[in-house]
Enzyme design. Structure first.
Site, PDB file in Angstrom:
ATOM      1  N   ASP A 184      13.064   2.982  -7.086  1.00 15.42           N
ATOM      2  CA  ASP A 184      11.912   2.331  -6.461  1.00 15.42           C
ATOM      3  C   ASP A 184      10.620   2.761  -7.174  1.00 15.42           C
ATOM      4  O   ASP A 184      10.662   3.623  -8.047  1.00 15.42           O
ATOM      5  CB  ASP A 184      11.891   2.622  -4.947  1.00 15.42           C
ATOM      6  CG  ASP A 184      11.654   4.090  -4.614  1.00 15.42           C
ATOM      7  OD1 ASP A 184      11.815   4.944  -5.500  1.00 15.42           O
ATOM      8  OD2 ASP A 184      11.306   4.381  -3.452  1.00 15.42           O
ATOM      9  N   ASP A 236       8.063   4.699  -6.765  1.00 15.67           N
ATOM     10  CA  ASP A 236       7.679   6.109  -6.944  1.00 15.67           C
ATOM     11  C   ASP A 236       8.876   6.989  -7.318  1.00 15.67           C
ATOM     12  O   ASP A 236       8.772   8.216  -7.347  1.00 15.67           O
ATOM     13  CB  ASP A 236       6.949   6.650  -5.718  1.00 15.67           C
ATOM     14  CG  ASP A 236       7.813   6.771  -4.481  1.00 15.67           C
ATOM     15  OD1 ASP A 236       8.676   5.890  -4.276  1.00 15.67           O
ATOM     16  OD2 ASP A 236       7.635   7.727  -3.701  1.00 15.67           O
ATOM     17  N   SER A 285       5.554   3.734  -1.787  1.00 14.60           N
ATOM     18  CA  SER A 285       6.996   3.690  -2.021  1.00 14.60           C
ATOM     19  C   SER A 285       7.462   2.261  -2.299  1.00 14.60           C
ATOM     20  O   SER A 285       7.030   1.654  -3.256  1.00 14.60           O
ATOM     21  CB  SER A 285       7.728   4.330  -0.839  1.00 14.60           C
ATOM     22  OG  SER A 285       9.093   4.436  -1.094  1.00 14.60           O
TER      23      SER A 285
END
Length: 573
Positions: free
Chosen positions: A303, A305, A144
């Site tokens: 972000d 992902d 992430s």
């Protein structure tokens, strides 16, 4: 085995490759580094794996990924799901494609088919793909928004959400049973492809995903009307959002979308960013410079992902770009959807908005205004995804929107995890509505504050790394649990909730009742004056987080109240 014995085992055993051994020989004189790498297994928690990339039991590497996947494979076989297959996606981080392949080939060696994306894809598309392909499970290789040295592994179940209780604990048990690396299966990739066990997926899933997203648009005609005028700046933060976000905005008719060129392409080192996190104001430096050059209405960033969205919006009165928290952007989207679905007669029967215990209390106020049920769940979007499944099973409600404070939300039920691609789309539609009505997105936020109250939230985090850090965090939680404070500054604690012990205590009457939510190491203090504070150790990072919220009569009043609450908390700690 002690950490030294583990280190020696990795150095000598034929199972581990020469490159791994070479890395480990390089730290032979660094006792502290050896201990950190081998003092424990990288924990497979309720959110999967997350850690620094490197050799060792407490690191992300092909061996720890394989071992975790063997445990997942054993669980899938025990559940009779071997024939359904597993979908796998990965992001732009270092080793992401390699870890995706290691997971796939371990599954294949266990006779389980793997559907692997042909290139990087957003986490929410994995959630969509595994349901579309009727898989038993899914895996996303991503850390992430963590720093570049990290990677991670998130496990999903057939409903499309991250695994939730009790299944999460059952999978953790299976992973822990895999103690011998020699028990872990793998196979040759060419053989797996020839056997039909390793299947590549791509465009067909992308097209189906886009079609589902578009179903969430309420006013396509408004987008067409202002398409020439509205200006959008977007950054994918070197991650997976670039292709799907640009595609959806283009297909909806937005004409002026400017992508930050320095952050457009995948970069595992996130060279232009200290921290690839839309919560970090510094991450928007390049995007804001481009926004000022183009005189953009809104500035968006996803972000790496692409499951979380950060935004700034132009305040025409000051000429400045105002940052929005995840609570603020979530409320703008939620209020727009609830208002326009009500106005157009497209609101389903028994509608529900799902939020978490640490998300803004404005959610409940807006839901009440539009006669929509507001349901609170534990922190973590998997609990929101779980509610969608429960609604489908019992027919009690229809999911309309869900959000959490950490910049994640979901409109629609195509995915069962937060989806920044659909969030971008919904936010841009809401911004188009604002443009048509001659106001800015910031003007609209102020209208919500005036109507529902000036809700303000903040977070205070303490990072404590290593063995000692874990101990200190546990001690801090024990102190709060065994001797809960009666007040924070001027704010009295009305109710104390211990989700780990399943107890809600009314501090005025002394009466106790269950929390009504699953067991979790979380403490919640309901305070006077519509204020609250919540303590929660992070499941993915070595830190303890304190979430706080207040309700003020103006922006200044809310800011003053939240600062006082933060200082009171620090004084107590």
């Amino acid at each position: 085995m002690s950490y030294k014995e583990q280190y020696d085992f990795w150095l000598k055993d034929s199972y581990f490759d020469e490159k791994t051994k070479e890395e480990l020989r390089g730290i032979a004189d660094n006792e502290k580094e050896i201990e950190d790498r081998f003092y424990k297994e990288l924990e497979f928690g309720t959110g999967g794996l997350r850690g620094v990339i490197g050799a060792g039991t407490n690191r992300m590497n092909i061996y720890t990924v394989r071992k975790a996947t063997q445990g997942l494979a054993n669980y899938i076989i025990a559940q009779g799901g071997k024939d359904k297959g597993v979908a796998i996606a990965y992001d732009s981080r270092r080793m992401s494609p390699e870890f995706a392949d290691e997971a796939a080939l371990c599954l294949n060696a266990n006779g389980i088919k793997a559907y692997v994306f042909d290139a990087l894809r957003p986490t929410p598309e994995l959630s969509f793909a595994l349901r579309t392909l009727h898989c038993i499970s899914g895996i996303v290789i991503t850390a992430s928004h963590n720093p570049p040295e990290y990677n991670g592994y998130k496990a999903y179940w057939e409903d499309g959400a991250q695994v939730a209780a009790p299944r999460d604990q059952e999978i953790i048990t299976e992973v822990k049973k895999v103690t011998d690396y020699h028990q872990v299966k793998t196979m040759d990739k060419e053989e797996a492809i020839a056997a039909g066990l390793y299947q590549v997926i791509g465009k067909e899933i992308d097209d189906a995903y886009m079609a589902e997203l578009k179903k969430q648009i309420i006013h396509p005609e408004i987008i067409q009307e202002v398409a020439d005028d509205i200006k959008i700046v977007y950054s994918p933060f070197h991650g997976t959002g670039n292709v799907p976000v640009r595609r959806i905005l283009s297909e909806l008719g937005f004409k002026n979308v400017y992508v930050v060129p320095e952050q457009e392409l995948p970069d595992p080192d996130f060279t232009t960013l200290d921290y690839p996190n839309p919560e970090d104001p510094k991450a928007f430096t390049l995007a804001l410079a481009l926004a000022k050059e183009k005189n953009a209405d809104i500035v968006l960033a996803t972000d790496p992902d692409a499951d979380r969205l950060g935004i700034y919006a132009l305040d025409t009165k000051s000429g400045e770009y105002i940052p929005f928290t995840g609570n603020m952007s979530g409320m703008l989207i939620a209020e727009y959807i609830l208002r326009e679905r009500t106005a157009t007669g497209t609101m389903p029967e028994n509608p529900a908005l799902v939020t978490t215990i640490v998300t803004t209390n404005m959610a409940a106020a807006i839901a009440k205004d539009y006669n929509v049920k507001c349901i609170e769940v534990l922190t973590g979007f998997k609990y929101i995804g779980e509610q969608i499944k429960l609604f489908e099973q019992n027919g009690s409600n229809n999911y309309v929107f869900g959000l959490e404070e950490s910049y994640g939300c979901l409109a629609g039920t195509h995915a069962r995890d937060k989806d920044a691609v659909v969030a971008v789309m919904c936010l841009c539609e809401m911004a188009a509505w604002c443009k048509k009505n001659g106001i800015t997105v910031w003007d609209q936020m102020l209208k919500l504050y005036e109507k529902y109250g000036y809700f303000k939230e903040t977070q205070y985090a303490i990072t404590l790394k290593g063995i000692d850090g874990s101990k200190q965090i546990a001690e801090m939680m024990d102190k709060l649990r065994s001797n809960p404070p009666k007040s924070f500054g001027e704010l009295t604690v009305k109710e104390f909730r211990d989700y780990d012990r399943n107890v809600t205590k009314d501090l005025t009457t002394g009466e106790e009742r269950p929390t009504g939510l699953p067991k979790s190491n979380v403490l919640y203090f309901d305070l006077t004056n519509d204020s609250w504070c919540c303590a929660r150790p992070s499941g993915t990072e070595p830190k303890i987080k304190f979430y706080m919220g207040v309700k003020g009569t103006s922006l200044e009043d809310a800011q003053d109240k939240v600062e006082k609450l933060t200082e009171a908390l620090k004084s107590y700690l």
